[in-house]
Design a protein around this motif. Structure first.
Motif, PDB file in Angstrom:
ATOM      1  N   LYS A  36       0.832  -1.211   0.000  1.00  0.00           N
ATOM      2  CA  LYS A  36       0.000   0.000   0.000  1.00  0.00           C
ATOM      3  C   LYS A  36       0.864   1.257   0.000  1.00  0.00           C
ATOM      4  O   LYS A  36       0.527   2.256  -0.642  1.00  0.00           O
ATOM      5  CB  LYS A  36      -0.921   0.001   1.220  1.00  0.00           C
ATOM      6  CG  LYS A  36      -2.007  -1.077   1.163  1.00  0.00           C
ATOM      7  CD  LYS A  36      -2.924  -1.005   2.375  1.00  0.00           C
ATOM      8  CE  LYS A  36      -4.041  -2.042   2.273  1.00  0.00           C
ATOM      9  NZ  LYS A  36      -4.959  -1.988   3.434  1.00  0.00           N
ATOM     10  N   GLN A  43      -6.591  -0.343  -1.851  1.00  0.00           N
ATOM     11  CA  GLN A  43      -7.340  -1.595  -1.961  1.00  0.00           C
ATOM     12  C   GLN A  43      -7.175  -2.444  -0.696  1.00  0.00           C
ATOM     13  O   GLN A  43      -6.189  -2.335   0.032  1.00  0.00           O
ATOM     14  CB  GLN A  43      -6.836  -2.402  -3.164  1.00  0.00           C
ATOM     15  CG  GLN A  43      -7.152  -1.791  -4.517  1.00  0.00           C
ATOM     16  CD  GLN A  43      -6.520  -2.611  -5.617  1.00  0.00           C
ATOM     17  OE1 GLN A  43      -5.319  -2.865  -5.616  1.00  0.00           O
ATOM     18  NE2 GLN A  43      -7.339  -3.037  -6.577  1.00  0.00           N
ATOM     19  N   ASN A  44      -8.199  -3.295  -0.481  1.00  0.00           N
ATOM     20  CA  ASN A  44      -8.026  -4.344   0.504  1.00  0.00           C
ATOM     21  C   ASN A  44      -7.251  -5.461  -0.166  1.00  0.00           C
ATOM     22  O   ASN A  44      -7.692  -5.995  -1.182  1.00  0.00           O
ATOM     23  CB  ASN A  44      -9.380  -4.879   0.980  1.00  0.00           C
ATOM     24  CG  ASN A  44     -10.087  -3.876   1.875  1.00  0.00           C
ATOM     25  OD1 ASN A  44      -9.439  -3.093   2.555  1.00  0.00           O
ATOM     26  ND2 ASN A  44     -11.411  -3.903   1.869  1.00  0.00           N
ATOM     27  N   ARG A  46      -4.513  -9.028   0.138  1.00  0.00           N
ATOM     28  CA  ARG A  46      -3.982 -10.142   0.914  1.00  0.00           C
ATOM     29  C   ARG A  46      -2.692 -10.590   0.250  1.00  0.00           C
ATOM     30  O   ARG A  46      -2.627 -10.707  -0.972  1.00  0.00           O
ATOM     31  CB  ARG A  46      -4.973 -11.306   0.948  1.00  0.00           C
ATOM     32  CG  ARG A  46      -4.475 -12.528   1.740  1.00  0.00           C
ATOM     33  CD  ARG A  46      -5.522 -13.624   1.751  1.00  0.00           C
ATOM     34  NE  ARG A  46      -5.684 -14.257   0.442  1.00  0.00           N
ATOM     35  CZ  ARG A  46      -4.944 -15.271  -0.009  1.00  0.00           C
ATOM     36  NH1 ARG A  46      -3.947 -15.743   0.728  1.00  0.00           N
ATOM     37  NH2 ARG A  46      -5.191 -15.793  -1.210  1.00  0.00           N
ATOM     38  N   ARG A  61      -8.807  -7.834  -2.682  1.00  0.00           N
ATOM     39  CA  ARG A  61     -10.043  -8.446  -2.177  1.00  0.00           C
ATOM     40  C   ARG A  61     -11.210  -7.475  -2.407  1.00  0.00           C
ATOM     41  O   ARG A  61     -11.197  -6.351  -1.895  1.00  0.00           O
ATOM     42  CB  ARG A  61      -9.899  -8.771  -0.682  1.00  0.00           C
ATOM     43  CG  ARG A  61      -8.862  -9.867  -0.422  1.00  0.00           C
ATOM     44  CD  ARG A  61      -8.523  -9.970   1.066  1.00  0.00           C
ATOM     45  NE  ARG A  61      -9.703 -10.223   1.883  1.00  0.00           N
ATOM     46  CZ  ARG A  61     -10.233 -11.420   2.109  1.00  0.00           C
ATOM     47  NH1 ARG A  61      -9.679 -12.506   1.535  1.00  0.00           N
ATOM     48  NH2 ARG A  61     -11.293 -11.577   2.872  1.00  0.00           N
ATOM     49  N   LEU A  73     -12.722  -1.370  -4.135  1.00  0.00           N
ATOM     50  CA  LEU A  73     -13.182  -2.256  -3.063  1.00  0.00           C
ATOM     51  C   LEU A  73     -14.323  -3.169  -3.479  1.00  0.00           C
ATOM     52  O   LEU A  73     -14.629  -4.119  -2.755  1.00  0.00           O
ATOM     53  CB  LEU A  73     -13.623  -1.416  -1.845  1.00  0.00           C
ATOM     54  CG  LEU A  73     -12.601  -0.414  -1.291  1.00  0.00           C
ATOM     55  CD1 LEU A  73     -13.226   0.409  -0.178  1.00  0.00           C
ATOM     56  CD2 LEU A  73     -11.358  -1.145  -0.782  1.00  0.00           C
TER      57      LEU A  73
END
Length: 377
Positions: A36, A43-44, A46, A61, A73
């Protein structure tokens, strides 16, 4: 990162006792922040690290919605079903967004995380090791001193021995070996801090445990300890085996066992007495080496009145009251010591009391203070 990195984590797990899985999860969490920050992404995401190959992948995600308001998102149901027909509203869709040069960032981040976690894990391991050893004895080497402490090297950690916890007149030099008692272990930003003492009564108890096999094996038990460090101490012992003399076991052949403890404590005198659950017997024993004529117990006040031979009064009290004071600490009773002549009235005093009693009977009190008898009144 690659398979060699995974091998290195496996090696760390064996050598340092740090879980490989814990390290990988920490790296994954750090890489999310790194992604990030470096790619200005809101963004989310993983991050997944393959446990076998070390390959790093980043997944965005997104939540499945009917109408997309924030494409960073959210993803439409139509677009989601194109990826997998089984997706439904409110499901989470993961889309790989691994940047081309993310490997370099991953390697740098992994190195920082592993280094930090190794440091934290080692501190935690050392803390857990020594917190379990509170109230135990340790041997270390004096490294240095400041205005308040000696710093004792215990191998994996440096212990602090405050000057106030050394015995009177005790001084240490660089590289002196010293035995001390762990009083407490604390966590700090610089790692665990271990505090030790040379004056704590527990040190005396632990030293006897080291020297007397019967204590270590549980045959002989130290029930009570009273200590004035550097001067004199008393310990009360009891045997679980009738055939074993607890005092003799602690003294040792020709006094060798107790002498070893005395030498470690720089000549501190040690009285070893037999413990008893009978207050009269225990108080008598505790006043050793003085002989005791009689002990009168006042249970409610927790006071023991002790009578000793006249010639042993000073021995029972001790220099500046030390023997009596230590006996009181050892037994938990307040001890009042008197000589036989102080406690028992002499013949002259008894005669005076008899005379006073006879005089009272012969000349009863004058109720009106006139001095006249009944006939005169």
């Amino acid at each position: 990162m690659n398979a060699e990195f995974i091998d290195a984590l496996n090696q760390l797990e064996k050598e340092k006792g740090i879980s490989k899985e814990v390290l990988i999860e920490a790296i994954e969490a750090a890489l999310i922040s790194g992604y990030k920050r470096n790619f200005h992404s809101a963004q989310n995401v993983r991050v997944d690290i393959d446990r076998d190959t070390g390959r790093v992948r980043v997944f965005a995600r997104k939540t499945v919605v009917e109408e997309v308001t924030d494409p960073r998102l959210e993803i439409s149901l139509e677009a989601a079903t194109e990826i997998n027909p089984s997706f439904e509203l409110d499901d989470i869709v993961e889309i790989e967004v691994t940047p081309a040069d993310f490997g370099r960032i991953a390697a740098q981040t992994a190195k920082q995380v592993v280094t930090q976690r190794i440091r934290e894990a080692e501190r935690s391991i050392i803390y857990e090791e020594f917190v379990d050893r509170e109230a135990d004895i340790v041997t270390g080497v004096v490294q240095r001193a400041d205005s308040r402490h000696y710093y004792i090297d215990l191998g994996r950690v440096e212990a602090l021995l405050p000057f106030a916890e050394t015995m009177p007149g005790e001084r240490f030099k660089h590289n002196d070996r010293v035995k001390a008692y762990i009083t407490r272990v604390e966590k700090s930003t610089k790692g665990p801090q271990v505090f030790v003492s040379r004056t704590h009564p527990g040190l005396l108890k632990r030293l006897f445990e080291l020297e007397v096999p019967e204590i270590y094996e549980g045959i002989v038990e130290i029930r009570s300890v009273a200590r004035e460090a550097g001067h004199r101490s008393k310990i009360a012992v009891i045997s679980r085996d009738e055939q074993v003399d607890p005092v003799g076991a602690c003294v040792g052949h020709r006094g060798m066992r107790v002498q070893t403890v005395v030498n470690e404590l720089r000549g501190e005198k040690i009285d070893i007495v037999r413990w008893s659950d009978e207050p009269v017997e225990f108080v008598s024993n505790a006043l050793s080496p003085s002989k005791v004529v009689r002990v009168d117990i006042r249970e409610a006040e927790k006071v023991a009145q002790v009578v000793v031979p006249d010639h042993q009064l000073s021995l029972a009290i001790g220099k500046e009251g030390q023997n009596a004071r230590l006996a009181a600490k050892l037994t938990g009773w307040k001890i009042d010591i008197k000589s036989e002549s102080e406690s028992d009235p002499g013949p002259e005093k008894e005669e005076e009391e008899v005379f006073e009693e006879a005089a009272t009977e012969e000349f009863p009190p004058d109720p009106d203070g006139t001095g006249a008898d009944e006939g005169e009144r």
